[in-house]
Design a protein around this motif. Structure first.
Motif, PDB file in Angstrom:
ATOM      1  N   ALA A 141       0.826  -1.213   0.000  1.00 26.09           N
ATOM      2  CA  ALA A 141       0.000   0.000   0.000  1.00 26.09           C
ATOM      3  C   ALA A 141       0.859   1.261   0.000  1.00 26.09           C
ATOM      4  O   ALA A 141       0.537   2.239  -0.689  1.00 26.09           O
ATOM      5  CB  ALA A 141      -0.932  -0.014   1.211  1.00 26.09           C
ATOM      6  N   ASP A 142       1.966   1.257   0.756  1.00 25.67           N
ATOM      7  CA  ASP A 142       2.783   2.469   0.814  1.00 25.67           C
ATOM      8  C   ASP A 142       3.465   2.760  -0.513  1.00 25.67           C
ATOM      9  O   ASP A 142       3.726   3.921  -0.846  1.00 25.67           O
ATOM     10  CB  ASP A 142       3.807   2.395   1.953  1.00 25.67           C
ATOM     11  CG  ASP A 142       4.738   1.198   1.858  1.00 25.67           C
ATOM     12  OD1 ASP A 142       4.555   0.362   0.952  1.00 25.67           O
ATOM     13  OD2 ASP A 142       5.657   1.089   2.695  1.00 25.67           O
ATOM     14  N   ALA A 143       3.737   1.718  -1.304  1.00 24.26           N
ATOM     15  CA  ALA A 143       4.320   1.928  -2.629  1.00 24.26           C
ATOM     16  C   ALA A 143       3.297   2.598  -3.552  1.00 24.26           C
ATOM     17  O   ALA A 143       3.640   3.510  -4.323  1.00 24.26           O
ATOM     18  CB  ALA A 143       4.780   0.597  -3.226  1.00 24.26           C
ATOM     19  N   PHE A 144       2.041   2.154  -3.474  1.00 26.60           N
ATOM     20  CA  PHE A 144       0.996   2.805  -4.265  1.00 26.60           C
ATOM     21  C   PHE A 144       0.818   4.259  -3.835  1.00 26.60           C
ATOM     22  O   PHE A 144       0.658   5.149  -4.670  1.00 26.60           O
ATOM     23  CB  PHE A 144      -0.329   2.053  -4.120  1.00 26.60           C
ATOM     24  CG  PHE A 144      -0.424   0.807  -4.961  1.00 26.60           C
ATOM     25  CD1 PHE A 144      -0.386   0.887  -6.350  1.00 26.60           C
ATOM     26  CD2 PHE A 144      -0.571  -0.434  -4.377  1.00 26.60           C
ATOM     27  CE1 PHE A 144      -0.482  -0.253  -7.131  1.00 26.60           C
ATOM     28  CE2 PHE A 144      -0.668  -1.583  -5.150  1.00 26.60           C
ATOM     29  CZ  PHE A 144      -0.623  -1.496  -6.534  1.00 26.60           C
ATOM     30  N   ALA A 145       0.855   4.499  -2.536  1.00 26.16           N
ATOM     31  CA  ALA A 145       0.704   5.866  -2.037  1.00 26.16           C
ATOM     32  C   ALA A 145       1.814   6.757  -2.584  1.00 26.16           C
ATOM     33  O   ALA A 145       1.570   7.906  -2.998  1.00 26.16           O
ATOM     34  CB  ALA A 145       0.707   5.876  -0.510  1.00 26.16           C
TER      35      ALA A 145
END
Length: 224
Positions: free
Chosen positions: A204-208
């Motif tokens: 999720a943090d990579a997408f963010a």
């Protein structure tokens, strides 16, 4: 006014990493929602069949299918499924491969296009994946698909007519042809604003991070 970030997602509802990727993308969007200038996002799902030669009624377990399809020992397949189940748990998903009914997914993809035409694609994608991976529902049969369509608020009779007539099959094939043009060989695959490709179920943090970067580029004033 800046347009929304367009995210086109190629996936298969029978792909365990696609459901994880879907949830992680949603997590990435949620992580940016409190930003002072939060990215605005629009998501469209596109069809990709991992195993188009799969029969609608496969007589066997998920382990049986993968062992045959991938030519892997059953114990190795079992370990692989245990691993993806653990990863899914980390994304807040419950996978039940013991009850999963492996099937051909082309009708499910047709239903997703029907749902898109009626403004319910996101709800339909979530319902199909949950039905398949968690509840062990048969998502290859028209009756089962119609019931799931009704659950998300779609007209059951219209859904049945669309599936029986294969009204949206050409749209499924168009998505698959576009995947070939993009060189997509595995899913999930995310195309952002038509120019950035993100492969796999990223955290999720990579997408963010990607969303913030793209949004900053899109909202940056043009040089005079």
């Amino acid at each position: 006014m800046t347009e929304k970030i367009q995210i086109d997602v190629w996936s298969d509802i029978a792909c365990p990493w696609c459901y994880i990727g879907k949830r992680n993308l949603e997590g990435g969007i949620a992580a940016t929602s409190n930003d002072p200038d939060a990215p605005q996002v629009e998501i469209t799902y596109h069809s990709y069949e991992l195993s188009p030669d799969t029969p609608v009624d496969f007589d066997g377990s998920e382990i049986d299918f993968l062992a045959t399809h991938k030519g892997m020992p059953k114990d190795q397949v079992s370990q692989m499924l245990d691993h993806v189940t653990q990863v899914a748990q980390g994304a807040g998903l419950e996978y039940n491969f013991d009850v999963l009914k492996h099937t051909n997914t082309v009708r499910a993809h047709e239903l997703l296009h029907f749902a898109k035409a009626h403004g319910k694609q996101h709800e339909m994608a979530e319902r199909l994946m949950s039905a398949y991976f968690t509840e062990g529902k048969h998502v290859g049969e028209i009756d089962s698909l119609v019931a799931l369509a009704a659950e998300v608020g779609l007209d059951a009779d219209a859904a049945r007519a669309a599936l029986q007539s294969q009204q949206y099959l050409d749209d499924v094939r168009a998505d698959q042809a576009q995947a070939v043009k993009f060189g997509i060989q595995g899913v999930p695959f995310f195309v952002i604003n038509g120019k950035y490709g993100v492969s796999g179920a990223q955290p999720a943090d990579a997408f963010a991070q990607v969303l913030r970067q793209v949004w900053a580029e899109e909202t940056e004033p043009a040089a005079s």
